[in-house]
Design a protein around this motif. Sequence first.
Motif, PDB file in Angstrom:
ATOM      1  N   ASN A 345      -6.254  -9.068   8.218  1.00 51.24           N
ATOM      2  CA  ASN A 345      -5.300  -9.672   7.298  1.00 51.24           C
ATOM      3  C   ASN A 345      -4.859  -8.672   6.238  1.00 51.24           C
ATOM      4  OD1 ASN A 345      -3.987 -12.253   6.632  1.00 51.24           O
ATOM      5  ND2 ASN A 345      -5.092 -12.042   4.704  1.00 51.24           N
ATOM      6  N   ALA A 346      -5.828  -7.881   5.716  1.00 51.60           N
ATOM      7  CA  ALA A 346      -5.503  -6.891   4.698  1.00 51.60           C
ATOM      8  C   ALA A 346      -4.661  -5.758   5.275  1.00 51.60           C
ATOM      9  CB  ALA A 346      -6.783  -6.337   4.081  1.00 51.60           C
ATOM     10  N   VAL A 347      -4.939  -5.333   6.522  1.00 47.05           N
ATOM     11  CA  VAL A 347      -4.196  -4.227   7.133  1.00 47.05           C
ATOM     12  C   VAL A 347      -2.786  -4.661   7.509  1.00 47.05           C
ATOM     13  CG1 VAL A 347      -4.117  -2.666   9.120  1.00 47.05           C
ATOM     14  CG2 VAL A 347      -6.275  -3.075   7.935  1.00 47.05           C
ATOM     15  N   GLU A 348      -2.659  -5.810   8.140  1.00 41.97           N
ATOM     16  CA  GLU A 348      -1.359  -6.261   8.623  1.00 41.97           C
ATOM     17  C   GLU A 348      -0.378  -6.523   7.501  1.00 41.97           C
ATOM     18  OE1 GLU A 348      -1.675  -9.613  11.108  1.00 41.97           O
ATOM     19  OE2 GLU A 348      -2.242  -8.480  12.894  1.00 41.97           O
ATOM     20  N   HIS A 349      -0.857  -7.060   6.392  1.00 47.47           N
ATOM     21  CA  HIS A 349       0.045  -7.468   5.320  1.00 47.47           C
ATOM     22  C   HIS A 349       0.346  -6.344   4.338  1.00 47.47           C
ATOM     23  CE1 HIS A 349      -1.629 -11.706   6.223  1.00 47.47           C
ATOM     24  NE2 HIS A 349      -0.550 -11.450   6.952  1.00 47.47           N
ATOM     25  N   ASN A 350      -0.233  -5.177   4.550  1.00 47.60           N
ATOM     26  CA  ASN A 350       0.049  -4.038   3.677  1.00 47.60           C
ATOM     27  C   ASN A 350       1.220  -3.257   4.267  1.00 47.60           C
ATOM     28  OD1 ASN A 350      -0.071  -1.692   2.049  1.00 47.60           O
ATOM     29  ND2 ASN A 350      -2.278  -2.025   1.754  1.00 47.60           N
ATOM     30  N   PRO A 351       2.352  -3.160   3.564  1.00 46.28           N
ATOM     31  CA  PRO A 351       3.519  -2.475   4.133  1.00 46.28           C
ATOM     32  C   PRO A 351       3.315  -0.974   4.275  1.00 46.28           C
ATOM     33  CG  PRO A 351       3.941  -3.061   1.858  1.00 46.28           C
ATOM     34  CD  PRO A 351       2.620  -3.670   2.211  1.00 46.28           C
ATOM     35  N   GLY A 352       2.304  -0.395   3.604  1.00 45.72           N
ATOM     36  CA  GLY A 352       2.010   1.022   3.713  1.00 45.72           C
ATOM     37  C   GLY A 352       3.001   1.890   2.956  1.00 45.72           C
ATOM     38  N   VAL A 371     -13.588  -7.147   0.387  1.00 47.85           N
ATOM     39  CA  VAL A 371     -12.460  -6.536   1.090  1.00 47.85           C
ATOM     40  C   VAL A 371     -11.309  -6.454   0.104  1.00 47.85           C
ATOM     41  CG1 VAL A 371     -10.900  -6.687   3.050  1.00 47.85           C
ATOM     42  CG2 VAL A 371     -13.255  -7.494   3.289  1.00 47.85           C
ATOM     43  N   ASP A 372     -10.974  -5.203  -0.316  1.00 47.63           N
ATOM     44  CA  ASP A 372      -9.886  -4.968  -1.274  1.00 47.63           C
ATOM     45  C   ASP A 372      -8.710  -4.326  -0.555  1.00 47.63           C
ATOM     46  OD1 ASP A 372     -11.301  -5.946  -3.421  1.00 47.63           O
ATOM     47  OD2 ASP A 372     -12.135  -3.996  -3.953  1.00 47.63           O
ATOM     48  N   ASP A 373      -7.510  -4.711  -0.946  1.00 51.36           N
ATOM     49  CA  ASP A 373      -6.307  -4.049  -0.451  1.00 51.36           C
ATOM     50  C   ASP A 373      -5.301  -3.953  -1.584  1.00 51.36           C
ATOM     51  OD1 ASP A 373      -4.034  -6.170  -0.229  1.00 51.36           O
ATOM     52  OD2 ASP A 373      -5.770  -7.193   0.649  1.00 51.36           O
TER      53      ASP A 373
END
Length: 442
Positions: A345-352, A371-373
């Motif tokens: 969830n944290a990886v997918e929703h981070n636009p980068g 889990v921090d993003d």
Amino acid sequence: MSLNLPRRLFAVPVVGAVAAFVLIVVSLAITRSAVRAAGVSRQLSAIDHQACNAQPRTWGFRSGGMSLFAYDRAGHAENPQAPPLEAGMLRRVLEDGETAESMSSDVAVFVVPYAPAGPCAIMRVSSPNIETVIGPRLTAILVTALGGGMLLAAAGTLWFIVLPMRRRIAELAEAAQHVGGNTFTTPPVQGDALGHIAEVLAWSHTRIVETQGALQLRNASLENHLAGIAHDLRTPLSSMHLALEALAAEPYAPVQKEARRALADAVYLSSMVENLHQAARLRHEVDVAAGRVELGDLVRRLEQRFAIVGRHAGIEVAAVVPDATVWARCRPAFAERAIANLVQNAVEHNPGPGHVALTLEVTGQDWRLIVDDDGPGLPDGVPAGLDDTLFDVEGARPRGPGLGMVITAEIARRAEWSLSYEPLSPTGLRVCVQGRRVGAPD
């Protein structure tokens, strides 16, 4: 079956009988004078006035407490057996021209103006009370018999009508509470309205049981079908995942871009298939806490897995775990699925470009995984909490957590973990999972 009867159920018939007895006694007392007046009128209507005028010395009679004698307007009676006429009653008759009455505990006396003149101008009628005729003892016996009869009638109504009906209603209520369950017992059926209710309850129970059986078979078939599909999709999705990783490393930009997009979709599909598989298992009430998992090794594996996915999207995934082992109570497959959903969830929703950090901490007998993003996090004005619908707000994360976060929340609940969300500043989201440490398995 216990039958708890309220006190008012017994009191109503008794109070009704007492009230009826009191009403009868009061009615008799009120109507006694009217009954006597009616009796006097019948006696007066039967008087032969000519015979009285012809033989006033012998006309009249006395029998027990009853008597009838004639007087002139001066109050004098020709018949020597006639009692003296009451002066006050004679005066009221002469002045008013109407019947004068005198009631006592023993006798009632009526003085009636009968003719304008002559020896039979005034009639005096006396009538004893019933107590005087039959005696006080017999009167008490009659009153007691009347009250006792009413009490017996009330007791009979209670015993033969009220209690059986109350018992049948209680049986129907008890049966209604267990309709559709394994402990349902058909209440006795009789040919009345309550018996018809018992028949309806039995029919409803049969229909509910049949419907429940059909639904359970249908759900089991669907769950088995879903689990089979999820199992069959694992292998081709894994192969697709590897192929797309290779294509994403190609130097040719158009191929690399499409491959990375397809890789993200493949990861999402793999996660969704795993969530469907675990959801099917959770539907069978699997004991999630019947097992132990080493969280440090699990976090390292998830770091390696999602670091590959994040690298192609410009997301750095890193983890910090203690040197000592950290054991938690949960089946390993469920624990991995719950935490993997948080990381994905944290990886997918981070636009980068961005970062996702996994931190496993130990405090006393508790462990905590953070889990921090630095993605978009929660929108302004929306409080963080356990409600998954917070992630569906427009302007927050572009793709809602859907089934994954629901599965994570359910696994955490069954494993007795706490799950919380906290917005970070300036952007981002922190998800914290916390539970009790346990010893290593044998």
